[in-house]
Design an enzyme around this catalytic site. Structure first.
Site, PDB file in Angstrom:
ATOM      1  N   LYS A 158       2.013  -3.434   6.621  1.00  0.00           N
ATOM      2  CA  LYS A 158       2.327  -3.664   5.204  1.00  0.00           C
ATOM      3  C   LYS A 158       3.839  -3.582   4.979  1.00  0.00           C
ATOM      4  CE  LYS A 158      -1.644  -4.562   3.418  1.00  0.00           C
ATOM      5  NZ  LYS A 158      -1.901  -5.857   2.786  1.00  0.00           N
TER       6      LYS A 158
ATOM      7  N   TYR B 131      -1.726   0.077  10.233  1.00  0.00           N
ATOM      8  CA  TYR B 131      -1.977  -0.617   8.967  1.00  0.00           C
ATOM      9  C   TYR B 131      -0.750  -0.506   8.061  1.00  0.00           C
ATOM     10  CZ  TYR B 131      -3.636  -1.098   4.163  1.00  0.00           C
ATOM     11  OH  TYR B 131      -3.753  -1.451   2.843  1.00  0.00           O
TER      12      TYR B 131
ATOM     13  N   SER C 249       0.828  -1.209   0.000  1.00  0.00           N
ATOM     14  CA  SER C 249       0.000   0.000   0.000  1.00  0.00           C
ATOM     15  C   SER C 249       0.857   1.252   0.000  1.00  0.00           C
ATOM     16  CB  SER C 249      -0.863  -0.008   1.264  1.00  0.00           C
ATOM     17  OG  SER C 249      -1.515   1.223   1.414  1.00  0.00           O
TER      18      SER C 249
HETATM   19  N1  UFG Z   1     -12.616  11.476   2.524  1.00  0.00           N
HETATM   20  C1  UFG Z   1     -13.530  12.454   2.876  1.00  0.00           C
HETATM   21  N2  UFG Z   1     -14.751  12.058   3.355  1.00  0.00           N
HETATM   22  C2  UFG Z   1     -15.092  10.749   3.503  1.00  0.00           C
HETATM   23  C3  UFG Z   1     -14.154   9.757   3.120  1.00  0.00           C
HETATM   24  C4  UFG Z   1     -12.932  10.157   2.647  1.00  0.00           C
HETATM   25  O1  UFG Z   1     -13.265  13.652   2.778  1.00  0.00           O
HETATM   26  O2  UFG Z   1     -16.196  10.469   3.968  1.00  0.00           O
HETATM   27  C5  UFG Z   1     -11.297  11.885   2.016  1.00  0.00           C
HETATM   28  C6  UFG Z   1     -10.158  11.391   2.878  1.00  0.00           C
HETATM   29  O3  UFG Z   1      -9.875  12.301   3.905  1.00  0.00           O
HETATM   30  C7  UFG Z   1      -9.043  11.278   1.855  1.00  0.00           C
HETATM   31  C8  UFG Z   1      -9.763  10.932   0.556  1.00  0.00           C
HETATM   32  O4  UFG Z   1     -11.120  11.300   0.761  1.00  0.00           O
HETATM   33  O5  UFG Z   1      -8.424  12.499   1.695  1.00  0.00           O
HETATM   34  C9  UFG Z   1      -9.711   9.476   0.213  1.00  0.00           C
HETATM   35  O6  UFG Z   1     -10.127   8.720   1.350  1.00  0.00           O
HETATM   36  P1  UFG Z   1     -10.429   7.159   1.266  1.00  0.00           P
HETATM   37  O7  UFG Z   1     -10.929   6.766   2.626  1.00  0.00           O
HETATM   38  O8  UFG Z   1     -11.278   6.868   0.094  1.00  0.00           O
HETATM   39  O9  UFG Z   1      -9.021   6.496   0.984  1.00  0.00           O
HETATM   40  P2  UFG Z   1      -7.635   6.667   1.793  1.00  0.00           P
HETATM   41  O10 UFG Z   1      -6.762   7.557   0.970  1.00  0.00           O
HETATM   42  O11 UFG Z   1      -7.831   7.064   3.198  1.00  0.00           O
HETATM   43  O12 UFG Z   1      -7.102   5.181   1.888  1.00  0.00           O
HETATM   44  C10 UFG Z   1      -6.965   4.318   0.794  1.00  0.00           C
HETATM   45  C11 UFG Z   1      -7.134   2.876   1.265  1.00  0.00           C
HETATM   46  C12 UFG Z   1      -6.034   2.469   2.190  1.00  0.00           C
HETATM   47  C13 UFG Z   1      -4.698   2.764   1.564  1.00  0.00           C
HETATM   48  C14 UFG Z   1      -4.621   4.184   1.082  1.00  0.00           C
HETATM   49  C15 UFG Z   1      -3.334   4.399   0.340  1.00  0.00           C
HETATM   50  O13 UFG Z   1      -8.374   2.735   1.935  1.00  0.00           O
HETATM   51  O14 UFG Z   1      -6.129   1.097   2.465  1.00  0.00           O
HETATM   52  O15 UFG Z   1      -5.703   4.465   0.213  1.00  0.00           O
HETATM   53  O16 UFG Z   1      -3.369   5.561  -0.397  1.00  0.00           O
HETATM   54  F1  UFG Z   1      -3.715   2.571   2.451  1.00  0.00           F
END
Ligand code: UFG
Length: 349
Positions: A153, A149, A122
């Protein structure tokens, strides 16, 4: 399903989101996927290609039996826990399943004729690591996971690298950026419980099936103040796994490769893309920052191109959102349906 002369590939976690798309890609490329999954978060309905074995990734004996019974030559290892937030409150679980599971898998494949491992890593291994918000991330960038997490990894990568050196296995750790979208067939797609990912939540809000989206922070040092992520279509990710199986690697070789499109998109850009696709605004409110979110995670994917001959082909944001919307509007399976005992049986193929 008839295996014929196809090479069998063990796909741990193959009933999950990325695993199921990869099993389909393997089938299309002439491999025989053997999905090993405990269905704790995956779906039986998502296993439509190859064989299914129900088992826990920490069960070394069941894994070894599966490797022998199916004459497995290569493994793609997805099985593990993925929710970043949960890892902060239950690091013990993450070390047990992710690291303990990888230890048992490595022991099960050692001396059993498996010569290639592709590991589901990841972008979480990088964290922000002193990088500017507009800088892309090469594989050699500092590793500073912002969550347990990400720690697990990275620890798995180290273990696998050492195993390669010691025992002659060859392996590729693919560091995924933000997996999104769904197979255009509508047969498989994203279904998490709880759903925490931006695109499905934004679509649910726009369709009126979920609450208004909370935008987690608008005060980041990024062009519009919201976090930048590199959204990569799940079918592009699946193709990277098949390429990693085929890559010409010497025995004992361990490689890491970023799997991203190389384009940073802000939360507000995603919100706008979802509104375009649905044809309705996405109800949203500005919320506080979410703990553990690095301001930007954008891949430099050039090494994946060099090592794997791979490049993203379906990862334009509008394409990703269109495919995600098709799935979300009519999912073939979902956690809600599972909870209500309404899961559908996939048609045999
Ligand atoms: N976000 C919001 N509101 C929400 C959900 C997400 O503003 O309700 C924002 C988050 O703050 C982030 C972006 O949207 O900036 C993307 O969030 P996600 O939860 O879709 O994805 P993440 O980037 O947090 O995480 C994903 C995977 C992880 C991995 C990561 C690596 O879920 O397993 O990408 O980039 F580690």
């Amino acid at each position: 399903m008839n295996r014929g002369s196809k090479p069998a590939v063990l796909v741990t976690g193959g009933a999950g989101y990325i695993g199921a798309h990869t099993a389909k890609a393997l089938h299309e490329q002439g491999y025989f996927p053997v999905v090993y999954d405990d269905l704790s978060s995956g779906f039986r309905e998502a296993v439509r290609w190859g064989e299914f074995v129900h088992g826990d990734i920490r069960d070394g004996r069941a894994l070894a039996e599966t490797v022998e019974a199916h004459r497995i030559k290569a493994v793609i290892h997805f099985a593990g826990l993925i929710e970043v937030g949960r890892s902060v409150v239950r690091p013990d679980l993450f070390w047990d399943v992710n690291v303990g599971g990888t230890i048992s898998l490595l022991a099960a494949i050692r001396d059993r004729g498996v010569d290639r491992l592709v590991f589901s890593s990841s972008a979480a291994v990088y964290g922000q690591g002193g990088r500017g918000p507009l800088e892309t991330i090469p594989e050699a960038a500092p590793k500073a996971p912002a969550s347990p997490y990400g720690d697990t990894k990275l620890a798995c990568e180290w273990m696998i690298a050492a195993e390669c050196r010691a025992y002659g296995l060859s392996a590729v750790a693919l560091r995924y950026f933000n997996a999104a979208g769904a197979d255009p067939s509508g047969a498989i797609g994203e279904a998490h419980e709880p759903e925490t990912h931006l695109i499905p939540l934004a679509i649910a809000a726009a369709l009126g099936r979920g609450p208004a989206l909370s935008v987690f922070g608008t005060d980041y040092d990024t062009p519009d103040g919201t976090c930048l992520r590199d959204y990569i279509h799940v079918n592009d990710l699946a193709a990277a796994h098949v390429a990693a199986l085929k890559a010409d690697l010497a025995a004992g070789c361990f490689e890491t490769a970023n799997v991203g499109a190389g384009q940073g998109r802000s939360v507000l850009e995603v919100v706008a893309a979802v509104a375009r696709a649905v044809g309705r605004p996405v109800p949203h409110a500005i919320g506080a920052r979410r703990a553990g979110d690095p301001p930007s995670l954008v891949a430099d994917p050039s090494y994946a191109r060099e090592l794997l001959g791979w490049a993203a082909e379906r990862s334009e944001l509008d394409q990703i959102v269109a495919d995600a919307l098709r799935w979300e509007a009519q999912p073939a399976y979902s956690t809600g349906a599972r909870a209500a005992g309404r899961t559908v049986q996939a048609a045999p193929r």
